[in-house]
Design a protein around this motif. Structure first.
Motif, mmCIF file in Angstrom:
data_model
loop_
_atom_site.group_PDB
_atom_site.id
_atom_site.type_symbol
_atom_site.label_atom_id
_atom_site.label_comp_id
_atom_site.label_asym_id
_atom_site.label_seq_id
_atom_site.Cartn_x
_atom_site.Cartn_y
_atom_site.Cartn_z
ATOM 1 N N THR A 135 9.997 -5.426 -6.970
ATOM 2 C CA THR A 135 8.682 -5.217 -6.373
ATOM 3 C C THR A 135 7.664 -4.973 -7.486
ATOM 4 O OG1 THR A 135 9.655 -4.242 -4.392
ATOM 5 C CG2 THR A 135 7.321 -3.851 -4.761
ATOM 6 N N LEU A 136 6.626 -5.801 -7.527
ATOM 7 C CA LEU A 136 5.544 -5.660 -8.506
ATOM 8 C C LEU A 136 4.271 -5.307 -7.749
ATOM 9 C CD1 LEU A 136 6.232 -8.878 -10.620
ATOM 10 C CD2 LEU A 136 7.273 -6.617 -10.865
ATOM 11 N N GLN A 137 3.649 -4.221 -8.095
ATOM 12 C CA GLN A 137 2.453 -3.755 -7.396
ATOM 13 C C GLN A 137 1.214 -4.097 -8.220
ATOM 14 O OE1 GLN A 137 3.079 0.441 -6.600
ATOM 15 N NE2 GLN A 137 4.409 -0.006 -4.848
ATOM 16 N N PHE A 138 0.312 -4.888 -7.638
ATOM 17 C CA PHE A 138 -0.864 -5.386 -8.353
ATOM 18 C C PHE A 138 -2.085 -4.517 -8.087
ATOM 19 C CE2 PHE A 138 1.879 -9.081 -8.169
ATOM 20 C CZ PHE A 138 1.732 -9.622 -9.425
ATOM 21 N N TYR A 139 -1.985 -3.230 -8.386
ATOM 22 C CA TYR A 139 -3.137 -2.345 -8.266
ATOM 23 C C TYR A 139 -2.834 -1.070 -9.051
ATOM 24 C CZ TYR A 139 -0.960 1.067 -5.127
ATOM 25 O OH TYR A 139 -0.157 2.042 -4.613
ATOM 26 N N GLY A 140 -3.891 -0.302 -9.352
ATOM 27 C CA GLY A 140 -3.713 0.983 -10.044
ATOM 28 C C GLY A 140 -3.077 0.810 -11.400
ATOM 29 N N PHE B 96 -0.195 -0.604 -11.869
ATOM 30 C CA PHE B 96 0.660 -1.787 -11.815
ATOM 31 C C PHE B 96 2.130 -1.408 -12.028
ATOM 32 C CE2 PHE B 96 -3.459 -3.464 -12.078
ATOM 33 C CZ PHE B 96 -3.434 -4.790 -11.708
ATOM 34 N N HIS B 97 2.611 -0.509 -11.182
ATOM 35 C CA HIS B 97 4.005 -0.084 -11.261
ATOM 36 C C HIS B 97 4.936 -1.199 -10.801
ATOM 37 C CE1 HIS B 97 2.873 4.472 -11.097
ATOM 38 N NE2 HIS B 97 2.841 3.970 -12.320
ATOM 39 N N SER B 98 6.162 -1.162 -11.313
ATOM 40 C CA SER B 98 7.185 -2.137 -10.957
ATOM 41 C C SER B 98 8.459 -1.403 -10.577
ATOM 42 C CB SER B 98 7.455 -3.087 -12.129
ATOM 43 O OG SER B 98 6.264 -3.718 -12.549
ATOM 44 N N TYR B 99 9.235 -2.031 -9.667
ATOM 45 C CA TYR B 99 10.483 -1.446 -9.191
ATOM 46 C C TYR B 99 11.554 -2.531 -9.214
ATOM 47 C CZ TYR B 99 7.310 2.118 -7.345
ATOM 48 O OH TYR B 99 6.345 3.074 -7.203
ATOM 49 N N CYS B 100 12.734 -2.203 -9.725
ATOM 50 C CA CYS B 100 13.825 -3.159 -9.751
ATOM 51 C C CYS B 100 14.387 -3.348 -8.351
ATOM 52 C CB CYS B 100 14.911 -2.708 -10.723
ATOM 53 S SG CYS B 100 15.785 -1.212 -10.204
ATOM 54 N N GLY B 101 15.331 -4.299 -8.201
ATOM 55 C CA GLY B 101 15.890 -4.582 -6.883
ATOM 56 C C GLY B 101 16.691 -3.445 -6.299
ATOM 57 N N ARG C 138 -6.113 -5.608 2.053
ATOM 58 C CA ARG C 138 -6.067 -6.055 0.659
ATOM 59 C C ARG C 138 -5.144 -5.175 -0.169
ATOM 60 N NH1 ARG C 138 -10.403 -8.962 -1.411
ATOM 61 N NH2 ARG C 138 -10.398 -7.627 -3.255
ATOM 62 N N ASP C 139 -5.337 -3.866 -0.105
ATOM 63 C CA ASP C 139 -4.506 -2.961 -0.901
ATOM 64 C C ASP C 139 -3.077 -2.902 -0.399
ATOM 65 O OD1 ASP C 139 -6.619 -2.343 -2.559
ATOM 66 O OD2 ASP C 139 -7.229 -0.586 -1.400
ATOM 67 N N SER C 140 -2.875 -3.070 0.908
ATOM 68 C CA SER C 140 -1.514 -2.981 1.447
ATOM 69 C C SER C 140 -0.646 -4.135 0.957
ATOM 70 C CB SER C 140 -1.559 -2.948 2.976
ATOM 71 O OG SER C 140 -1.996 -4.189 3.501
ATOM 72 N N ILE C 141 -1.201 -5.346 0.865
ATOM 73 C CA ILE C 141 -0.368 -6.455 0.386
ATOM 74 C C ILE C 141 -0.242 -6.427 -1.131
ATOM 75 C CG2 ILE C 141 -0.979 -7.856 2.380
ATOM 76 C CD1 ILE C 141 -2.786 -9.504 0.561
ATOM 77 N N ARG C 142 -1.178 -5.798 -1.825
ATOM 78 C CA ARG C 142 -1.010 -5.616 -3.268
ATOM 79 C C ARG C 142 0.194 -4.738 -3.557
ATOM 80 N NH1 ARG C 142 -7.410 -4.722 -4.751
ATOM 81 N NH2 ARG C 142 -7.852 -6.866 -5.420
ATOM 82 N N ARG C 143 0.448 -3.770 -2.696
ATOM 83 C CA ARG C 143 1.632 -2.926 -2.866
ATOM 84 C C ARG C 143 2.918 -3.681 -2.568
ATOM 85 N NH1 ARG C 143 -1.989 1.032 -0.663
ATOM 86 N NH2 ARG C 143 -1.346 0.510 1.461
ATOM 87 N N GLN C 144 2.806 -4.803 -1.867
ATOM 88 C CA GLN C 144 3.987 -5.602 -1.533
ATOM 89 C C GLN C 144 4.189 -6.769 -2.498
ATOM 90 O OE1 GLN C 144 4.442 -6.381 2.807
ATOM 91 N NE2 GLN C 144 2.600 -5.142 3.047
ATOM 92 N N GLY C 145 3.436 -6.786 -3.603
ATOM 93 C CA GLY C 145 3.648 -7.791 -4.630
ATOM 94 C C GLY C 145 2.790 -9.028 -4.510
ATOM 95 N N ILE C 146 1.672 -8.955 -3.782
ATOM 96 C CA ILE C 146 0.776 -10.087 -3.637
ATOM 97 C C ILE C 146 -0.462 -9.844 -4.494
ATOM 98 C CG2 ILE C 146 -0.551 -11.503 -2.045
ATOM 99 C CD1 ILE C 146 2.457 -11.690 -1.667
ATOM 100 N N PHE C 147 -0.779 -10.783 -5.364
ATOM 101 C CA PHE C 147 -1.956 -10.676 -6.224
ATOM 102 C C PHE C 147 -3.188 -11.144 -5.466
ATOM 103 C CE2 PHE C 147 -4.862 -12.784 -9.261
ATOM 104 C CZ PHE C 147 -5.242 -11.663 -9.974
#
Length: 477
Positions: A110-115, A117-122, A197-206
């Protein structure tokens, strides 16, 4: 008939190749090229240790060139947790595993495109009650509300859902296309909420911060700029009619509104001009009346708003918040390498190692006596500042180490830099092409005579190595 060949590019950070166009740009971001760098845009945004410290016009969308080069070199020293290859620049904020942008998508990260830009492994996905419910009891027969095709494999990494209303699901790729094309106009397709907009950024959508694609198309609204002009004089003298606009029957438009017009000959008669060739400043009766009213009431018309040049909007990245010891720069203002002006006639400097080392690889000693290292080199110290002309070649640098990165056609030299007082101020990494004749012979004697120029400087940091230990020991005495 042979199909057209697809252009493939390799990212300098992740060292993975992808298509220069098509769906790959939706998955990895658009390709960014600057000087001799070629990178995925998402590699810039998601690299955990890469800070966005420049202005909008600096480097690549705010990422300074020297920072990108440093991260590219550091990524080649990290091994991806999933594929085992070098080029890992993304770290899971939960467990600390490193991986690259390609493996992150294949392994359900999971890649978060805001703030920040935290990332989480599988293995460490961000979960809440609703997400856990979707994992335990995935809905059956779900249909994508964009393409109207069934969602065959339902998973948090394959679908996107609205956290604002939770009224449906869409394919991940369908939402990527919708977000890229909509830009500022992106809203929830179910409830029209702007929080979508922000909710899908948290789901990995740029989601780009720019105008929609249909607003940026060339000549998208050209029909609106077309006008059907005609002669609006009370008495039109043209025998071909009021809309005739050729030759001597040219129609002048109103200089104020531009919506009304008149033939030049018709104006010559109404304005009592002696010849049609005299300059005509035509203003229709409505605009003339408005100007007269403004003049009588001593009001001035509002100034015409200036139009600023459209620039590509920059996605602001916060962080990473690195410890003071890991920071490679001071808090002073920084400038892009684009703003540096190298002199074409810059002088050269010889790099001479101080200690005898193996010709294959040089490295700083792990344990050195205080007396043998406490004093810096006796030769006059030199600094390769980007914005200053080079100094004469009698000023030397102290060699620290040399190395090669796997699958990379470059040879690197790391040297110490000293200030005017002889104090070590950090390290400078120099990069040479493997085919460079200057490093054909990599023996110690050859490295003593190697000459470098400003273009060889790859990046700098404030890692003083053994000299930092020496300075700390001197302060404790």
């Amino acid at each position: 008939m042979e199909s057209a060949s697809v252009e493939m590019l390799t990212c300098d950070i992740c060292r993975k190749a992808s298509c220069a166009s098509g769906d790959d740009t939706l998955i990895y971001g658009e390709w960014k090229r600057h000087k001799n760098l070629t990178v995925h845009y998402f590699c810039l945004l998601m690299s955990t240790n890469l800070q966005q410290r420049g202005l909008d016009s600096s480097g690549i969308l705010g990422f300074l060139v020297r920072d990108i080069r440093k991260e590219a070199a550091d990524a080649q020293k990290r091994i991806c947790y999933y594929c085992g290859a070098p080029g890992a620049s993304i770290m899971c904020v939960t467990c600390g595993k490193y991986f690259d942008i390609v493996c992150s998508l294949v392994n359900c990260c999971t890649l978060q495109f805001y703030g920040q830009f935290h990332s989480y492994c599988g293995e460490c996905p961000p979960m809440d009650e609703y997400r856990q419910q979707l994992v335990d009891q995935p809905p059956r027969g779900a249909v994508c509300d964009i393409c109207l095709e069934p969602i065959v494999s339902f998973g948090l990494h394959t679908v996107v859902f609205p956290e604002c209303c939770r009224l449906g699901f869409v394919h991940n790729m369908c939402m990527r296309r919708y977000a890229i094309s909509s830009g500022y106009y992106l809203v929830c397709i179910w409830c029209r909420s702007s929080e979508f907009r922000d909710s899908i950024r948290r789901q990995g959508i740029f989601v780009p911060d720019r105008d929609a694609e249909w607003e940026r198309q060339k000549n998208a609204y050209r029909e609106l700029h077309r006008r059907a002009i005609r002669c609006d004089e009370e008495e039109c003298l043209c025998s071909h009619g009021r809309v005739y606009n050729k030759y001597t029957w040219f129609i002048h438009a109103c200089q104020v509104c531009g919506s009304r017009g008149a033939h030049a000959r018709c104006l010559a008669q109404s304005m009592q001009l002696r010849t049609v060739a005299e300059p005509i400043e035509f203003k229709c009766s409505d605009c003339q009346e408005v100007e007269n009213n403004l003049a009588e009431s001593e009001l001035r018309p509002l100034p015409t708003p200036s139009l600023e040049t459209n620039k590509e909007d920059i996605v602001a990245k916060e962080g990473p918040h690195l410890p003071a010891s890991c920071s490679s720069e001071t808090e002073a203002p920084v400038f892009s390498d684009d703003e540096m002006d190298w002199s074409l006639n810059a002088s050269y400097v010889t790099v001479i190692p101080k200690h005898r080392r193996s010709p294959e690889r040089f490295s700083a000693p792990s344990q050195v006596s205080m007396s043998s290292v406490a004093s810096p080199p006796q030769t006059e110290a030199m600094e390769l500042e980007d914005s200053q002309p080079q100094t004469p070649p009698d000023k030397l640098l102290e060699l620290r180490e040399s190395f090669n990165c796997p699958d990379e056609p470059y040879f690197y030299l790391v040297v110490y830099e000293f200030d005017e007082n002889g104090k070590c101020k950090g390290s400078c990494t120099l990069r040479f092409d493997d085919q460079d004749p200057r490093i054909k012979d990599r023996s110690e004697e050859a490295l003593r005579r190697i000459q470098i120029c400003p273009e060889d400087v790859w990046f700098r940091n404030k890692d003083c190595g053994i000299y930092a230990i020496v300075d700390k020991g001197m302060q404790n005495l």
